[in-house]
Design a protein around this motif. Structure first.
Motif, short mmCIF file in Angstrom:
data_model
loop_
_atom_site.label_atom_id
_atom_site.label_comp_id
_atom_site.label_asym_id
_atom_site.label_seq_id
_atom_site.Cartn_x
_atom_site.Cartn_y
_atom_site.Cartn_z
N PRO A 8 0.81 -1.23 0.00
CA PRO A 8 0.00 0.00 0.00
C PRO A 8 0.83 1.27 0.00
N THR A 9 2.02 1.22 0.64
CA THR A 9 2.87 2.41 0.66
C THR A 9 3.32 2.79 -0.74
N LEU A 10 3.83 1.82 -1.49
CA LEU A 10 4.28 2.09 -2.85
C LEU A 10 3.11 2.43 -3.77
N SER A 11 1.95 1.82 -3.53
CA SER A 11 0.79 2.12 -4.36
C SER A 11 0.35 3.57 -4.21
N ILE A 12 0.35 4.06 -2.98
CA ILE A 12 -0.03 5.46 -2.74
C ILE A 12 0.99 6.40 -3.37
N ALA A 13 2.29 6.09 -3.20
CA ALA A 13 3.33 6.93 -3.80
C ALA A 13 3.23 6.92 -5.32
N SER A 14 2.98 5.76 -5.91
CA SER A 14 2.85 5.68 -7.37
C SER A 14 1.65 6.47 -7.86
N THR A 15 0.56 6.44 -7.12
CA THR A 15 -0.63 7.17 -7.52
C THR A 15 -0.37 8.68 -7.52
N LEU A 16 0.29 9.17 -6.50
CA LEU A 16 0.60 10.60 -6.43
C LEU A 16 1.51 11.03 -7.59
N LEU A 17 2.53 10.23 -7.86
CA LEU A 17 3.42 10.55 -8.97
C LEU A 17 2.70 10.45 -10.32
N PHE A 18 1.79 9.50 -10.41
CA PHE A 18 1.06 9.32 -11.66
C PHE A 18 0.16 10.52 -11.94
N PHE A 19 -0.47 11.07 -10.90
CA PHE A 19 -1.29 12.26 -11.08
C PHE A 19 -0.45 13.42 -11.62
N HIS A 20 0.79 13.51 -11.15
CA HIS A 20 1.68 14.57 -11.62
C HIS A 20 1.97 14.40 -13.11
N VAL A 21 2.20 13.17 -13.54
CA VAL A 21 2.47 12.90 -14.95
C VAL A 21 1.23 13.21 -15.80
N VAL A 22 0.07 12.85 -15.29
CA VAL A 22 -1.17 13.11 -16.03
C VAL A 22 -1.40 14.61 -16.18
N ASP A 23 -1.14 15.38 -15.13
CA ASP A 23 -1.29 16.84 -15.22
C ASP A 23 -0.35 17.42 -16.26
N ASN A 24 0.88 16.98 -16.27
CA ASN A 24 1.84 17.46 -17.28
C ASN A 24 1.40 17.08 -18.69
N THR A 25 0.81 15.89 -18.82
CA THR A 25 0.32 15.46 -20.13
C THR A 25 -0.82 16.35 -20.61
N HIS A 26 -1.73 16.70 -19.71
CA HIS A 26 -2.83 17.60 -20.08
C HIS A 26 -2.32 18.97 -20.49
N VAL A 27 -1.33 19.49 -19.76
CA VAL A 27 -0.75 20.78 -20.12
C VAL A 27 -0.12 20.73 -21.51
N MET A 28 0.60 19.63 -21.79
CA MET A 28 1.23 19.48 -23.09
C MET A 28 0.19 19.41 -24.21
N GLU A 29 -0.90 18.68 -23.96
CA GLU A 29 -1.95 18.58 -24.97
C GLU A 29 -2.60 19.93 -25.24
N ARG A 30 -2.82 20.72 -24.19
CA ARG A 30 -3.41 22.04 -24.38
C ARG A 30 -2.50 22.93 -25.20
N LYS A 31 -1.20 22.87 -24.94
CA LYS A 31 -0.26 23.68 -25.72
C LYS A 31 -0.24 23.26 -27.18
N LEU A 32 -0.27 21.96 -27.42
CA LEU A 32 -0.30 21.48 -28.80
C LEU A 32 -1.58 21.90 -29.51
N THR A 33 -2.69 21.84 -28.79
CA THR A 33 -3.97 22.26 -29.38
C THR A 33 -3.96 23.75 -29.72
N GLU A 34 -3.39 24.55 -28.83
CA GLU A 34 -3.31 25.99 -29.08
C GLU A 34 -2.42 26.28 -30.28
N GLN A 35 -1.32 25.55 -30.40
CA GLN A 35 -0.43 25.75 -31.54
C GLN A 35 -1.13 25.38 -32.85
N VAL A 36 -1.88 24.28 -32.82
CA VAL A 36 -2.60 23.87 -34.03
C VAL A 36 -3.66 24.91 -34.40
N ASN A 37 -4.38 25.41 -33.39
CA ASN A 37 -5.41 26.41 -33.66
C ASN A 37 -4.80 27.71 -34.19
#
Length: 280
Positions: free
Chosen positions: A240-269
């Motif tokens: 459970p300790t590693l699972s909680i740590a992995s989940t927190l880090l994974f949320f960080h990666v997902v947020d960065n992915t969303h930011v990158m997608e928004r930037k790419l969408t803005e560039q395309v537009n």
């Protein structure tokens, strides 16, 4: 996958049973070491799998993985320790080819709008092998329990009494609940990881898949290698300790992915607007 998943549940018990019948044939810990060999080969192959994919196709990788998945359980029909570890190496390589081939094949036939649903469907179909394998094992266990009379072992010099605190009716619901949520978590993390690798590194999808699987295999190899000496309570605390740590880090990666997608969408537009203005 049905055969492999069914066999992996009982591998340690089967090897231990073979050792009890013939101690010279195989070590009692060969089940753990065999799993460690599988993930060691899995980790090593992940380093070279993208290069192999570059000169071949995902279908060829999947064919090789299917052969390796078949050879490993067939070795238990006429068990030999040397073939057991050799087939474990092939299975580790086949596992790497399987996940890389499946991920590459899906990404080649998916768009940004369909990649998430395609990955989810593929994992859902693949996980059906776990359900079928569990049903097979449950049936075998039920018949074995009916046909095999209970045995009592008496040892005058050493006797250890094991007292069960819970009945089967109390244990089975808890096991089912834990397994259900672990299965959901495993499916979600694998599906989301495949989607992120495809989105973040579209030109390096194979490398991204292999790197993530390499770290996965390295961790599994380490765990199985030390399984004979690590108490179960340590696993219960670490999981459970590693699972909680992995989940927190994974949320960080997902947020960065969303930011990158928004930037790419803005560039395309912006590029579309620029072309429209030039035409006007």
């Amino acid at each position: 996958m049905v055969g492999y998943d069914s066999e992996s549940f009982i591998l340690e018990s089967v090897i231990h049973s073979i050792h009890e019948r013939n101690p010279e044939k195989v070590s009692q810990y060969a089940g753990y070491y065999g799993q460690a060999v599988i993930f060691c080969a899995y980790m090593t192959t992940c380093l070279f799998a993208p290069s192999i994919l570059h000169i071949s196709t995902p279908k060829l990788l999947l064919i090789f993985s299917a052969i390796s998945y078949t050879l490993f359980p067939m070795g238990f029909l006429f068990f030999n320790a040397h073939f057991y570890f050799f087939s474990a190496v092939l299975l580790g390589a086949g596992t790497s080819f399987f996940y890389l081939g499946m991920g590459s094949y899906l990404s080649q036939h998916s768009t940004r709008e369909t990649i998430e649903s395609n990955v989810s469907i593929s994992w859902s179909v693949g996980c059906c092998s776990l359900i079928l394998g569990a049903g097979i094992l449950a049936g075998i266990t039920s018949f074995s329990a009916q046909d095999t009379p209970p045995t009592v072992i008496h040892n005058s010099t050493e006797f250890v009494e094991h007292e069960r605190r819970y009945s089967n009716n109390e244990i089975y619901p808890l096991i089912f609940i834990i397994s259900f949520f672990c299965g959901i978590s495993d499916c979600c993390i694998n599906g989301a990881r495949s989607v992120i690798c495809t989105i973040v590194m579209p030109q390096r999808r194979a490398q991204a898949f292999s790197v993530t699987r390499m770290y996965h295999a390295a961790a599994c190899m380490t765990v199985f290698f030390f399984s004979p000496i690590v108490p179960l309570y340590i696993y219960t605390l670490v999981l459970p300790t590693l699972s909680i740590a992995s989940t927190l880090l994974f949320f960080h990666v997902v947020d960065n992915t969303h930011v990158m997608e928004r930037k790419l969408t803005e560039q395309v537009n912006m590029e579309k607007m620029r072309k429209i203005i030039e035409q006007i």
